[in-house]
Design an enzyme around this catalytic site. Structure first.
Site, PDB file in Angstrom:
ATOM      1  N   GLU A  53       0.819  -1.209   0.000  1.00  0.00           N
ATOM      2  CA  GLU A  53       0.000   0.000   0.000  1.00  0.00           C
ATOM      3  C   GLU A  53       0.855   1.263   0.000  1.00  0.00           C
ATOM      4  O   GLU A  53       0.581   2.222  -0.728  1.00  0.00           O
ATOM      5  CB  GLU A  53      -0.930   0.059   1.220  1.00  0.00           C
ATOM      6  CG  GLU A  53      -1.879  -1.103   1.335  1.00  0.00           C
ATOM      7  CD  GLU A  53      -1.357  -2.198   2.252  1.00  0.00           C
ATOM      8  OE1 GLU A  53      -0.218  -2.690   2.040  1.00  0.00           O
ATOM      9  OE2 GLU A  53      -2.089  -2.571   3.176  1.00  0.00           O
ATOM     10  N   CYS A  81      -2.903  -2.523   7.440  1.00  0.00           N
ATOM     11  CA  CYS A  81      -2.490  -2.365   8.834  1.00  0.00           C
ATOM     12  C   CYS A  81      -2.748  -0.914   9.257  1.00  0.00           C
ATOM     13  O   CYS A  81      -3.057  -0.063   8.419  1.00  0.00           O
ATOM     14  CB  CYS A  81      -1.012  -2.726   8.982  1.00  0.00           C
ATOM     15  SG  CYS A  81       0.121  -1.485   8.279  1.00  0.00           S
TER      16      CYS A  81
END
Length: 157
Positions: A53, A81
């Site tokens: 990401e 996360c």
């Protein structure tokens, strides 16, 4: 190829390199153009922030010449996360699509639920469970090959 299929390809490539198999892609929602695609590179870069990401957010920002990605959608194979969820918020991603849920390390539907915090500056639309079986299966296979044990003691799900 759909954006999630691209993310899955990136996750498979990451696994082949010995990285945790997470892949991501950023798409310009106005044009459908893929701006960035990446898999985890934590081990290769010796960088704990080199999550898929983070890599695609950086690359998409560079491609657009802007730090805010208001017209972009992010597809990732695993629930982001907390670090990545906060970066998604800062990047002003329009929509987040993720595959497998992560009860242990997730920061969107699990853990600190970053987008629900009153201090969160931007909340993208979130769609979890996209291609969930494929995404979760890839992760289970990867970890099963590295953590052999008695039957029934693998990853849940």
């Amino acid at each position: 190829m759909s954006p999630m299929e691209i993310a899955l390809d990136e996750a498979r490539s990451a696994a082949a390199r010995g990285e945790v198999p997470v892949g991501a892609t950023v798409v310009d929602a106005r044009t459908g153009a893929v701006l960035a695609r990446a898999g985890n590179e934590v081990e290769a870069r010796s960088d704990p922030t080199a999550h898929a990401e983070m890599l695609v957010l950086r690359a998409a920002g560079q491609a657009l010449g802007a730090p805010r990605l208001e017209h972009c959608d992010l597809y990732v194979t695993l629930e982001p996360c907390p670090m990545c969820a906060q970066a998604i918020s800062f990047g002003r991603i329009r929509r987040l699509y993720f595959g497998a849920y992560d009860p242990k390390g997730g920061g969107v539907d699990h853990g600190p639920r970053i987008f629900l915090q009153p201090t969160c500056h931007h909340r993208p639309e979130v769609y979890g469970g996209v291609a969930e079986e494929d995404c979760a299966g890839l992760l289970r296979s990867f970890f099963a090959a590295r953590r052999p044990g008695p039957p029934g003691q693998g990853l849940a799900g």
